[in-house]
Design a protein around this motif. Structure first.
Motif, PDB file in Angstrom:
ATOM      1  N   GLU A  59       3.082   1.711 -25.228  1.00  0.00           N
ATOM      2  CA  GLU A  59       2.582   0.345 -25.460  1.00  0.00           C
ATOM      3  C   GLU A  59       3.638  -0.712 -25.133  1.00  0.00           C
ATOM      4  OE1 GLU A  59      -0.379  -0.788 -26.074  1.00  0.00           O
ATOM      5  OE2 GLU A  59      -1.440   1.048 -26.597  1.00  0.00           O
ATOM      6  N   LEU A  60       4.902  -0.373 -25.347  1.00  0.00           N
ATOM      7  CA  LEU A  60       5.980  -1.332 -25.090  1.00  0.00           C
ATOM      8  C   LEU A  60       6.253  -1.541 -23.606  1.00  0.00           C
ATOM      9  CD1 LEU A  60       8.451  -0.244 -27.904  1.00  0.00           C
ATOM     10  CD2 LEU A  60       7.309  -2.473 -27.719  1.00  0.00           C
ATOM     11  N   VAL A  61       5.942  -0.536 -22.782  1.00  0.00           N
ATOM     12  CA  VAL A  61       6.274  -0.657 -21.354  1.00  0.00           C
ATOM     13  C   VAL A  61       5.071  -0.607 -20.417  1.00  0.00           C
ATOM     14  CG1 VAL A  61       8.652   0.143 -21.611  1.00  0.00           C
ATOM     15  CG2 VAL A  61       6.848   1.826 -21.182  1.00  0.00           C
ATOM     16  N   GLY A  62       4.014   0.118 -20.767  1.00  0.00           N
ATOM     17  CA  GLY A  62       2.867   0.291 -19.860  1.00  0.00           C
ATOM     18  C   GLY A  62       2.051  -0.969 -19.641  1.00  0.00           C
ATOM     19  N   PRO A  63       1.320  -1.451 -20.663  1.00  0.00           N
ATOM     20  CA  PRO A  63       0.542  -2.679 -20.482  1.00  0.00           C
ATOM     21  C   PRO A  63       1.386  -3.892 -20.053  1.00  0.00           C
ATOM     22  CG  PRO A  63      -0.251  -1.488 -22.393  1.00  0.00           C
ATOM     23  CD  PRO A  63       1.014  -0.797 -21.942  1.00  0.00           C
ATOM     24  N   PRO A  64       2.608  -4.070 -20.598  1.00  0.00           N
ATOM     25  CA  PRO A  64       3.416  -5.194 -20.110  1.00  0.00           C
ATOM     26  C   PRO A  64       3.772  -5.092 -18.628  1.00  0.00           C
ATOM     27  CG  PRO A  64       4.228  -4.489 -22.245  1.00  0.00           C
ATOM     28  CD  PRO A  64       3.219  -3.456 -21.793  1.00  0.00           C
ATOM     29  N   CYS A  65       3.925  -3.870 -18.105  1.00  0.00           N
ATOM     30  CA  CYS A  65       4.197  -3.689 -16.677  1.00  0.00           C
ATOM     31  C   CYS A  65       3.001  -4.147 -15.854  1.00  0.00           C
ATOM     32  CB  CYS A  65       4.539  -2.229 -16.395  1.00  0.00           C
ATOM     33  SG  CYS A  65       4.961  -1.883 -14.684  1.00  0.00           S
ATOM     34  N   VAL A  66       1.804  -3.756 -16.282  1.00  0.00           N
ATOM     35  CA  VAL A  66       0.584  -4.177 -15.589  1.00  0.00           C
ATOM     36  C   VAL A  66       0.450  -5.695 -15.651  1.00  0.00           C
ATOM     37  CG1 VAL A  66      -1.948  -4.049 -15.629  1.00  0.00           C
ATOM     38  CG2 VAL A  66      -0.575  -1.973 -15.984  1.00  0.00           C
ATOM     39  N   ASP A  67       0.716  -6.280 -16.815  1.00  0.00           N
ATOM     40  CA  ASP A  67       0.648  -7.741 -16.962  1.00  0.00           C
ATOM     41  C   ASP A  67       1.648  -8.438 -16.051  1.00  0.00           C
ATOM     42  OD1 ASP A  67      -1.336  -7.422 -18.872  1.00  0.00           O
ATOM     43  OD2 ASP A  67       0.019  -7.727 -20.576  1.00  0.00           O
ATOM     44  N   LEU A  68       2.872  -7.918 -15.993  1.00  0.00           N
ATOM     45  CA  LEU A  68       3.906  -8.519 -15.147  1.00  0.00           C
ATOM     46  C   LEU A  68       3.516  -8.473 -13.683  1.00  0.00           C
ATOM     47  CD1 LEU A  68       6.740  -9.797 -14.890  1.00  0.00           C
ATOM     48  CD2 LEU A  68       7.666  -7.468 -14.808  1.00  0.00           C
ATOM     49  N   LEU A  69       2.895  -7.394 -13.255  1.00  0.00           N
ATOM     50  CA  LEU A  69       2.475  -7.284 -11.861  1.00  0.00           C
ATOM     51  C   LEU A  69       1.540  -8.436 -11.502  1.00  0.00           C
ATOM     52  CD1 LEU A  69       2.639  -5.563  -9.248  1.00  0.00           C
ATOM     53  CD2 LEU A  69       0.567  -4.400 -10.052  1.00  0.00           C
ATOM     54  N   GLY A  70       0.662  -8.811 -12.415  1.00  0.00           N
ATOM     55  CA  GLY A  70      -0.225  -9.942 -12.181  1.00  0.00           C
ATOM     56  C   GLY A  70      -1.237  -9.705 -11.079  1.00  0.00           C
ATOM     57  N   ASP A  71      -1.554  -8.471 -10.833  1.00  0.00           N
ATOM     58  CA  ASP A  71      -2.460  -8.099  -9.754  1.00  0.00           C
ATOM     59  C   ASP A  71      -3.022  -6.730 -10.109  1.00  0.00           C
ATOM     60  OD1 ASP A  71      -3.770  -8.071  -7.306  1.00  0.00           O
ATOM     61  OD2 ASP A  71      -1.970  -8.412  -6.115  1.00  0.00           O
ATOM     62  N   GLU A  72      -4.003  -6.267  -9.348  1.00  0.00           N
ATOM     63  CA  GLU A  72      -4.521  -4.926  -9.591  1.00  0.00           C
ATOM     64  C   GLU A  72      -3.464  -3.894  -9.214  1.00  0.00           C
ATOM     65  OE1 GLU A  72      -8.127  -1.914  -9.027  1.00  0.00           O
ATOM     66  OE2 GLU A  72      -8.437  -4.060  -8.897  1.00  0.00           O
ATOM     67  N   VAL A  73      -3.277  -2.929 -10.078  1.00  0.00           N
ATOM     68  CA  VAL A  73      -2.343  -1.830  -9.811  1.00  0.00           C
ATOM     69  C   VAL A  73      -2.994  -0.872  -8.829  1.00  0.00           C
ATOM     70  CG1 VAL A  73      -1.108   0.136 -10.808  1.00  0.00           C
ATOM     71  CG2 VAL A  73      -1.318  -2.007 -12.110  1.00  0.00           C
ATOM     72  N   GLU A  74      -2.264  -0.518  -7.772  1.00  0.00           N
ATOM     73  CA  GLU A  74      -2.718   0.524  -6.855  1.00  0.00           C
ATOM     74  C   GLU A  74      -1.825   1.755  -6.912  1.00  0.00           C
ATOM     75  OE1 GLU A  74      -3.631  -0.501  -2.851  1.00  0.00           O
ATOM     76  OE2 GLU A  74      -4.924  -2.172  -3.429  1.00  0.00           O
ATOM     77  N   ALA A  75      -0.548   1.561  -7.230  1.00  0.00           N
ATOM     78  CA  ALA A  75       0.393   2.684  -7.288  1.00  0.00           C
ATOM     79  C   ALA A  75       1.225   2.563  -8.552  1.00  0.00           C
ATOM     80  CB  ALA A  75       1.294   2.688  -6.053  1.00  0.00           C
ATOM     81  N   PHE A  76       1.642   3.735  -9.085  1.00  0.00           N
ATOM     82  CA  PHE A  76       2.430   3.683 -10.304  1.00  0.00           C
ATOM     83  C   PHE A  76       3.374   4.862 -10.431  1.00  0.00           C
ATOM     84  CE2 PHE A  76      -1.511   5.278 -12.965  1.00  0.00           C
ATOM     85  CZ  PHE A  76      -1.503   6.492 -12.321  1.00  0.00           C
ATOM     86  N   GLY A  77       4.333   4.725 -11.362  1.00  0.00           N
ATOM     87  CA  GLY A  77       5.300   5.775 -11.647  1.00  0.00           C
ATOM     88  C   GLY A  77       5.982   5.494 -12.973  1.00  0.00           C
ATOM     89  N   LYS A  78       6.811   6.441 -13.412  1.00  0.00           N
ATOM     90  CA  LYS A  78       7.510   6.294 -14.691  1.00  0.00           C
ATOM     91  C   LYS A  78       8.922   6.839 -14.550  1.00  0.00           C
ATOM     92  CE  LYS A  78       5.393  10.606 -16.245  1.00  0.00           C
ATOM     93  NZ  LYS A  78       4.491  11.240 -17.190  1.00  0.00           N
ATOM     94  N   VAL A  79       9.781   6.450 -15.497  1.00  0.00           N
ATOM     95  CA  VAL A  79      11.194   6.783 -15.366  1.00  0.00           C
ATOM     96  C   VAL A  79      11.851   6.937 -16.730  1.00  0.00           C
ATOM     97  CG1 VAL A  79      11.871   4.348 -15.226  1.00  0.00           C
ATOM     98  CG2 VAL A  79      13.336   6.091 -14.207  1.00  0.00           C
ATOM     99  N   ALA A  80      12.852   7.837 -16.787  1.00  0.00           N
ATOM    100  CA  ALA A  80      13.738   7.953 -17.948  1.00  0.00           C
ATOM    101  C   ALA A  80      15.144   8.211 -17.430  1.00  0.00           C
ATOM    102  CB  ALA A  80      13.302   9.084 -18.871  1.00  0.00           C
ATOM    103  N   LEU A  81      16.052   7.338 -17.808  1.00  0.00           N
ATOM    104  CA  LEU A  81      17.468   7.503 -17.471  1.00  0.00           C
ATOM    105  C   LEU A  81      18.207   7.687 -18.788  1.00  0.00           C
ATOM    106  CD1 LEU A  81      19.774   7.507 -15.407  1.00  0.00           C
ATOM    107  CD2 LEU A  81      19.821   5.011 -15.592  1.00  0.00           C
ATOM    108  N   VAL A  82      18.791   8.860 -18.966  1.00  0.00           N
ATOM    109  CA  VAL A  82      19.431   9.236 -20.225  1.00  0.00           C
ATOM    110  C   VAL A  82      20.929   8.996 -20.119  1.00  0.00           C
ATOM    111  CG1 VAL A  82      19.799  11.154 -21.846  1.00  0.00           C
ATOM    112  CG2 VAL A  82      17.654  11.005 -20.545  1.00  0.00           C
TER     113      VAL A  82
END
Length: 185
Positions: A59-82
């Motif tokens: 919830e902290l990163v997914g919906p805000p990422c879509v909102d920031l894009l400000g457009d329809e999402v066509e491609a996506f990915g995820k990341v973790a840097l430890v």
């Protein structure tokens, strides 16, 4: 969960190789830098904690990422840097969890598995995040990689967890559709 940073980044590519990009290629990244919930030692059971925090992190990163894009999402990915006091499995546990992934997938309108990158790194280390089409992972035009780098993060006892969304495939993509090649026999 202790959050030290929330990072938002939006990039627009308007021309590529001297040619206009239409529509403008947009890529959004939203990430959080959190204290590594697994600490620095070996933890046998990674799943119980990942299940407990997966949806909250999503919830902290997914919906805000879509909102920031400000457009329809066509491609996506995820990341973790430890951070270097942790292990790659700590980041993997957090992002390879349906409670995390389903939040982003739903917000993006996707059906495919989220491509991912995870590794251990020093503060400010770059990490390349693969993206794929949200409903058809064989759509070649949408196979792309975005480099994410957050200065000063993650610290040795932290994890950077984030989502990436793009409004289109690669700028000026022009490869044949999947399977269009002949076998050459």
């Amino acid at each position: 969960m202790k959050i030290r940073k929330v990072v938002r980044h939006l990039e627009e590519t308007r021309s590529e190789n001297g040619r206009p990009v239409d529509p403008v290629h947009r890529v959004a990244f939203v990430g959080i830098v959190i204290a590594n919930p697994y600490g620095s030692g070996y933890v046998e059971d990674l799943v119980t904690l990942a299940d407990a925090v997966g949806e909250q992190i999503g919830e902290l990163v997914g919906p805000p990422c879509v909102d920031l894009l400000g457009d329809e999402v066509e491609a996506f990915g995820k990341v973790a840097l430890v951070g270097i006091d942790g292990e790659v499995e700590h980041g993997s546990a957090l992002i390879h969890n349906l409670r995390f992934g389903n939040v982003f997938r739903k917000a993006a309108g996707g059906t495919e598995l989220l491509p991912a990158a995870e590794k251990v790194g020093l503060p400010g280390a770059p990490i390349d995040v693969p993206l794929k089409h949200k409903t058809d992972s064989k759509t070649r035009s949408h196979h792309q990689t975005i480099t994410i780098q957050v200065p000063g993060a993650p610290l040795p006892d932290e994890i950077l967890v984030g989502c990436v969304a793009a409004n289109a495939g690669r700028p000026l993509a022009r490869l044949a559709v999947f399977g269009a090649e002949t076998s050459g026999q």
